[in-house]
Design a protein around this motif. Structure first.
Motif, PDB file in Angstrom:
ATOM      1  N   PHE A   1       0.685  -1.234   0.086  1.00 52.81           N
ATOM      2  CA  PHE A   1      -0.031   0.079  -0.179  1.00 52.81           C
ATOM      3  C   PHE A   1       0.726   1.207   0.093  1.00 52.81           C
ATOM      4  CE2 PHE A   1      -3.367  -2.671   1.233  1.00 52.81           C
ATOM      5  CZ  PHE A   1      -4.359  -2.532   0.606  1.00 52.81           C
ATOM      6  N   PHE A   2       1.857   1.032   0.772  1.00 50.72           N
ATOM      7  CA  PHE A   2       2.744   2.637   0.759  1.00 50.72           C
ATOM      8  C   PHE A   2       3.553   2.802  -0.542  1.00 50.72           C
ATOM      9  CE2 PHE A   2       1.792   2.289   5.211  1.00 50.72           C
ATOM     10  CZ  PHE A   2       1.869   3.609   5.751  1.00 50.72           C
ATOM     11  N   TRP A   3       3.708   1.628  -1.053  1.00 53.17           N
ATOM     12  CA  TRP A   3       4.467   1.773  -2.388  1.00 53.17           C
ATOM     13  C   TRP A   3       3.435   2.303  -3.592  1.00 53.17           C
ATOM     14  CZ3 TRP A   3       9.040   2.621  -4.100  1.00 53.17           C
ATOM     15  CH2 TRP A   3      10.045   2.252  -3.425  1.00 53.17           C
ATOM     16  N   MET A   4       2.191   1.779  -3.379  1.00 51.51           N
ATOM     17  CA  MET A   4       1.177   2.467  -4.276  1.00 51.51           C
ATOM     18  C   MET A   4       0.807   3.934  -3.784  1.00 51.51           C
ATOM     19  SD  MET A   4      -1.636  -0.650  -3.937  1.00 51.51           S
ATOM     20  CE  MET A   4      -1.555  -2.037  -5.191  1.00 51.51           C
ATOM     21  N   LEU A   5       0.933   4.219  -2.656  1.00 54.12           N
ATOM     22  CA  LEU A   5       0.819   5.672  -2.215  1.00 54.12           C
ATOM     23  C   LEU A   5       1.790   6.405  -3.079  1.00 54.12           C
ATOM     24  CD1 LEU A   5      -0.370   8.025  -0.644  1.00 54.12           C
ATOM     25  CD2 LEU A   5       1.344   7.247   1.380  1.00 54.12           C
ATOM     26  N   PHE A   6       3.188   5.968  -2.586  1.00 53.04           N
ATOM     27  CA  PHE A   6       4.225   6.801  -3.379  1.00 53.04           C
ATOM     28  C   PHE A   6       4.166   6.818  -5.018  1.00 53.04           C
ATOM     29  CE2 PHE A   6       8.735   6.722  -5.174  1.00 53.04           C
ATOM     30  CZ  PHE A   6       9.073   8.113  -4.623  1.00 53.04           C
ATOM     31  N   LYS A   7       3.706   5.958  -5.580  1.00 49.89           N
ATOM     32  CA  LYS A   7       3.370   6.022  -7.053  1.00 49.89           C
ATOM     33  C   LYS A   7       2.382   7.030  -7.212  1.00 49.89           C
ATOM     34  CE  LYS A   7       1.846   3.474 -11.121  1.00 49.89           C
ATOM     35  NZ  LYS A   7       2.959   4.208 -11.900  1.00 49.89           N
ATOM     36  N   ALA A   8       1.326   7.235  -6.358  1.00 46.60           N
ATOM     37  CA  ALA A   8       0.242   8.098  -6.495  1.00 46.60           C
ATOM     38  C   ALA A   8       0.967   9.596  -6.507  1.00 46.60           C
ATOM     39  CB  ALA A   8      -0.843   8.081  -5.451  1.00 46.60           C
ATOM     40  N   LEU A   9       2.053   9.654  -5.459  1.00 44.20           N
ATOM     41  CA  LEU A   9       2.414  10.964  -5.280  1.00 44.20           C
ATOM     42  C   LEU A   9       3.535  11.089  -6.589  1.00 44.20           C
ATOM     43  CD1 LEU A   9       3.595  10.582  -1.450  1.00 44.20           C
ATOM     44  CD2 LEU A   9       1.462  11.722  -2.457  1.00 44.20           C
ATOM     45  N   LEU A  10       4.086  10.380  -7.123  1.00 40.64           N
ATOM     46  CA  LEU A  10       4.914  10.524  -8.363  1.00 40.64           C
ATOM     47  C   LEU A  10       4.074  11.058  -9.576  1.00 40.64           C
ATOM     48  CD1 LEU A  10       7.448   7.623  -8.738  1.00 40.64           C
ATOM     49  CD2 LEU A  10       7.926  10.131  -8.263  1.00 40.64           C
ATOM     50  N   ILE A  11       2.553  10.584  -9.708  1.00 46.66           N
ATOM     51  CA  ILE A  11       1.801  10.919 -10.617  1.00 46.66           C
ATOM     52  C   ILE A  11       1.553  12.349 -10.608  1.00 46.66           C
ATOM     53  CG2 ILE A  11      -0.741  10.757 -11.492  1.00 46.66           C
ATOM     54  CD1 ILE A  11      -0.257   7.729 -10.770  1.00 46.66           C
ATOM     55  N   ILE A  12       1.088  12.810  -9.171  1.00 49.19           N
ATOM     56  CA  ILE A  12       0.815  14.139  -8.693  1.00 49.19           C
ATOM     57  C   ILE A  12       2.091  15.047  -9.141  1.00 49.19           C
ATOM     58  CG2 ILE A  12       0.154  15.682  -6.799  1.00 49.19           C
ATOM     59  CD1 ILE A  12      -1.998  14.304  -7.867  1.00 49.19           C
ATOM     60  N   TYR A  13       3.262  14.617  -8.717  1.00 50.29           N
ATOM     61  CA  TYR A  13       4.465  15.345  -8.832  1.00 50.29           C
ATOM     62  C   TYR A  13       4.529  15.527 -10.433  1.00 50.29           C
ATOM     63  CZ  TYR A  13       9.463  16.085  -9.187  1.00 50.29           C
ATOM     64  OH  TYR A  13      10.800  16.620  -9.375  1.00 50.29           O
ATOM     65  N   GLY A  14       4.405  14.619 -11.113  1.00 52.15           N
ATOM     66  CA  GLY A  14       4.552  14.871 -12.649  1.00 52.15           C
ATOM     67  C   GLY A  14       3.540  15.900 -13.097  1.00 52.15           C
ATOM     68  N   ILE A  15       2.264  15.702 -12.516  1.00 50.27           N
ATOM     69  CA  ILE A  15       1.230  16.534 -13.302  1.00 50.27           C
ATOM     70  C   ILE A  15       1.633  17.998 -12.814  1.00 50.27           C
ATOM     71  CG2 ILE A  15      -1.150  17.307 -13.124  1.00 50.27           C
ATOM     72  CD1 ILE A  15      -1.782  14.255 -13.023  1.00 50.27           C
ATOM     73  N   LEU A  16       1.824  18.507 -11.521  1.00 53.09           N
ATOM     74  CA  LEU A  16       1.907  19.655 -11.042  1.00 53.09           C
ATOM     75  C   LEU A  16       3.366  20.056 -11.260  1.00 53.09           C
ATOM     76  CD1 LEU A  16      -0.026  19.051  -7.653  1.00 53.09           C
ATOM     77  CD2 LEU A  16      -0.871  19.779  -9.996  1.00 53.09           C
ATOM     78  N   VAL A  17       4.432  19.524 -11.185  1.00 52.81           N
ATOM     79  CA  VAL A  17       5.693  20.372 -11.134  1.00 52.81           C
ATOM     80  C   VAL A  17       6.336  19.840 -12.578  1.00 52.81           C
ATOM     81  CG1 VAL A  17       8.132  19.978 -10.205  1.00 52.81           C
ATOM     82  CG2 VAL A  17       6.175  19.503  -8.534  1.00 52.81           C
ATOM     83  N   ILE A  18       6.505  20.880 -13.320  1.00 53.71           N
ATOM     84  CA  ILE A  18       6.755  20.816 -14.612  1.00 53.71           C
ATOM     85  C   ILE A  18       8.336  21.391 -15.089  1.00 53.71           C
ATOM     86  CG2 ILE A  18       6.432  21.599 -17.037  1.00 53.71           C
ATOM     87  CD1 ILE A  18       3.418  22.027 -16.087  1.00 53.71           C
ATOM     88  N   PHE A  19       8.497  22.225 -14.313  1.00 49.41           N
ATOM     89  CA  PHE A  19       9.908  23.289 -14.813  1.00 49.41           C
ATOM     90  C   PHE A  19      11.097  22.541 -13.704  1.00 49.41           C
ATOM     91  CE2 PHE A  19       6.669  26.011 -16.179  1.00 49.41           C
ATOM     92  CZ  PHE A  19       7.004  26.201 -17.450  1.00 49.41           C
ATOM     93  N   ARG A  20      10.763  22.395 -12.448  1.00 46.71           N
ATOM     94  CA  ARG A  20      11.994  21.890 -11.504  1.00 46.71           C
ATOM     95  C   ARG A  20      11.591  20.357 -11.241  1.00 46.71           C
ATOM     96  NH1 ARG A  20      12.988  24.938  -5.814  1.00 46.71           N
ATOM     97  NH2 ARG A  20      15.154  23.705  -5.446  1.00 46.71           N
ATOM     98  N   ARG A  21      12.719  19.661 -11.572  1.00 44.38           N
ATOM     99  CA  ARG A  21      12.542  18.309 -11.091  1.00 44.38           C
ATOM    100  C   ARG A  21      13.526  18.020  -9.804  1.00 44.38           C
ATOM    101  NH1 ARG A  21       8.044  16.430 -13.149  1.00 44.38           N
ATOM    102  NH2 ARG A  21       8.001  16.846 -15.422  1.00 44.38           N
ATOM    103  N   MET A  22      13.076  16.797  -9.186  1.00 43.56           N
ATOM    104  CA  MET A  22      13.880  16.300  -8.083  1.00 43.56           C
ATOM    105  C   MET A  22      15.108  15.587  -8.486  1.00 43.56           C
ATOM    106  SD  MET A  22      12.414  14.605  -4.603  1.00 43.56           S
ATOM    107  CE  MET A  22      11.250  15.833  -4.384  1.00 43.56           C
ATOM    108  N   MET A  23      16.138  15.344  -7.839  1.00 44.89           N
ATOM    109  CA  MET A  23      17.157  14.666  -8.194  1.00 44.89           C
ATOM    110  C   MET A  23      16.865  13.028  -7.965  1.00 44.89           C
ATOM    111  SD  MET A  23      20.433  16.466  -6.598  1.00 44.89           S
ATOM    112  CE  MET A  23      21.548  15.095  -7.210  1.00 44.89           C
ATOM    113  N   LYS A  24      17.185  12.182  -8.772  1.00 47.24           N
ATOM    114  CA  LYS A  24      16.885  10.758  -8.965  1.00 47.24           C
ATOM    115  C   LYS A  24      16.950  10.147  -7.304  1.00 47.24           C
ATOM    116  CE  LYS A  24      18.970   7.848 -11.542  1.00 47.24           C
ATOM    117  NZ  LYS A  24      19.247   7.006 -12.869  1.00 47.24           N
TER     118      LYS A  24
END
Length: 542
Positions: free
Chosen positions: A335-358
């Motif tokens: 469940f927590f990995w699913m949560l992190f995947k959901a947060l990644l989706i939101i991150y990809g939608i909302l954050v366009i110009f500034r990206r976090m380091m891998k």
């Protein structure tokens, strides 16, 4: 023939008891009566009751015993108790000043060492009705009578069909109308629900209106019942493992097998195409999520299967605790990995110009995916296990009845499902690109795009577990239980289908990989054939 002759003998003995109960005079009668009753209530005689033509014989037996107890009550003889293997009587004197009284029974089932408990209590407010006269109360307990009565008129009881505790009869003063009974369950099936009932002697059937449920936990049921001259015997009914339960078990067994094979195939595909699909930070983390979701669910399913075949009585208790801990931990990790995947989706939608380091994203991902579940699982064990309350007595899974340890899984799971549902709604809204004067064909394309995204994200974000909320509600339709079992048992297959196979980048990478392998095999084949062809050519020239 032997069965029929024994059935005939039982009929004669029931008739003897019915006539003898009205001629009670001495301890000799008490002893002879109890010995005969004990004989026909023996577990060895239960099968013979099926051959008795008179289907009311079992009801006649119960009524005769109750009448005999009433004779004891009339003769003020509560001290002379019966203590046979299959019938026990107890009694005590009561008055309006008596504190709340209880009679406790402990009787062996099927000649085993395990006793089944039962208790009869007279509430204090009922005892006050006795003023100014004193009286007595008598109770009778039967461990096998429930099996004998099973064939009798059960059509009006809506929930269960099988007596699942002692049958307790009571004889009280006329003024007393309410008693509290506690029954230990014979069959402690987790999914079945109990029903408090009283035996209506005139209608010759169990009456569910005679009692109200006060408590229903894994081990016992507590009932508040109305005592009348026609309803003197009480018990609990509970269905045995129904066809519905078997269907759900088959779905789970088949689904888990398919799920495990699918998850293994998913990991093999990810390993095969890894270098070709992780070209950006977002795609890298997306596939890291899919791999860890697959690993968590695969490991959790394996531990679940181990736990379902674990015999607590025959095997080590600490091993079962370990199985419960790992099942708890890896399901939470899922469940927590699913949560992190959901947060990644939101991150990809909302954050366009500034990206976090891998590297930073990896640290956050593993902290959420494995760190949070570890803290929850360890804390749950530390709080509940000192009292032996971490797991259930009958299964290697989280306890519910005593410590509510199951909440340490249910609450995080359903909170994450709720958060992920919001993410899916955000994706659906973001997918829709309304334009002025859009045609119907464009609207259809948009709807198809939204449906595809929702279908892909639903298993990957664990939204199928949302049906579990419906199954917790009492009286939920069987449809919800089947849907929940299907979706979650086959979740590994859905992850393979929607997370891997339907990804066009993975399909392209697999095609390139296959083409590369074919090219290498052809080159190797040509290389192996080259010297042979050359030697043939030289031989021809020679």
């Amino acid at each position: 023939m032997k069965m029929k002759s024994q059935a005939t003998m039982i009929c004669c003995l029931v008739f003897f008891l019915s006539t003898e109960c009205s001629h009670y005079r001495s301890k000799i009668h008490l002893k002879s009566y109890s010995e005969v009753a004990n004989h026909i209530l023996d577990t060895a005689a239960i099968s013979n009751w099926a051959f008795i033509p008179n289907k009311n014989a079992s009801s006649d037996l119960l009524q005769s015993v109750n009448l005999f107890a009433r004779q004891l009550h009339i003769h003020n003889n509560s001290e002379n108790i019966v203590n046979e293997l299959f019938i026990q009587t107890k009694g005590f004197h009561i008055n309006h000043n008596t504190s709340e009284k209880s009679l406790n029974f402990s009787m062996s089932m099927n000649n085993t060492t395990e006793d089944i408990l039962g208790m009869v209590q007279i509430p204090r407010q009922e005892l006050r009705k006795l003023w100014p006269n004193a009286s007595q109360a008598i109770s009778i307990a039967f461990p096998t009578l429930g099996a004998i009565l099973r064939e009798a008129h059960l059509q009006n009881v809506s929930l269960p069909r099988q007596v699942n505790g002692l049958v307790l009869s009571v004889v009280l003063p006329e003024r007393l109308q309410e008693i509290i009974l506690t029954f230990e369950k014979i069959n402690k099936t987790r999914n079945a629900r109990a029903q408090c009932v009283g035996w209506h002697s005139k209608k010759r059937r169990w009456d569910e209106k005679a009692c109200q449920m006060m408590l229903d936990i894994r081990n016992e049921v507590k009932c508040r019942c109305n005592y009348t001259s026609v309803v003197m015997s009480f018990s609990i009914l509970m269905s045995s493992k129904s066809m519905t339960d078997k269907v759900l078990d088959y779905i789970t067994c088949i689904g888990l097998s398919v799920s495990i094979l699918s998850l293994v195939l998913c990991l093999i595909i990810e390993a095969t195409v890894w270098s070709r699909v992780v070209v950006t930070e977002i795609s890298y983390m997306r596939h890291v999520c899919i791999v860890n979701i697959a690993v968590s669910l695969l490991t959790a399913n394996v531990w679940f299967i181990i736990g379902s075949h674990f015999n607590i009585k025959a095997q080590d208790y600490n091993m079962c605790v370990a199985v419960t801990f790992f099942s708890h931990f890896f399901y939470l990790s899922l469940f927590f990995w699913m949560l992190f995947k959901a947060l990644l989706i939101i991150y990809g939608i909302l954050v366009i110009f500034r990206r976090m380091m891998k590297s930073r994203m990896m640290v956050i991902g593993f902290a959420i995916g494995y760190g949070c579940p570890l803290i929850i699982a360890v804390t749950t064990v530390a709080i509940t296990e000192p009292e032996k309350g971490y797991m259930r007595p009958e299964a290697c899974w989280l306890n519910w009845d005593n410590t509510k340890a199951l909440l340490a899984f249910a609450i995080p799971a359903f909170v994450i499902v709720a958060v992920n549902l919001i993410v899916v709604l955000v994706v659906a809204v973001n997918t829709q690109r309304p334009s002025i004067g859009s045609s119907k064909s464009q609207d259809v394309v948009i709807i198809m795009r939204i449906s595809k995204n929702v279908a892909i994200l639903t298993p990957l974000l664990g939204l199928t577990w949302g049906f579990g909320i419906a199954t917790l509600i009492e009286g939920t339709s069987l449809t919800f239980h089947i849907i929940f079992a299907l979706l979650n048992a086959f979740q590994g297959f859905f992850i393979l289908l929607f997370g891997t196979i339907m990804d066009h980048k993975i399909r392209d990478a697999l095609r390139m990989r296959m083409s590369s392998l074919k090219g290498k095999s052809r080159a190797a084949e040509n290389a192996s054939l080259g010297p042979t062809n050359g030697s043939k050519l030289m031989n021809r020239q020679g």
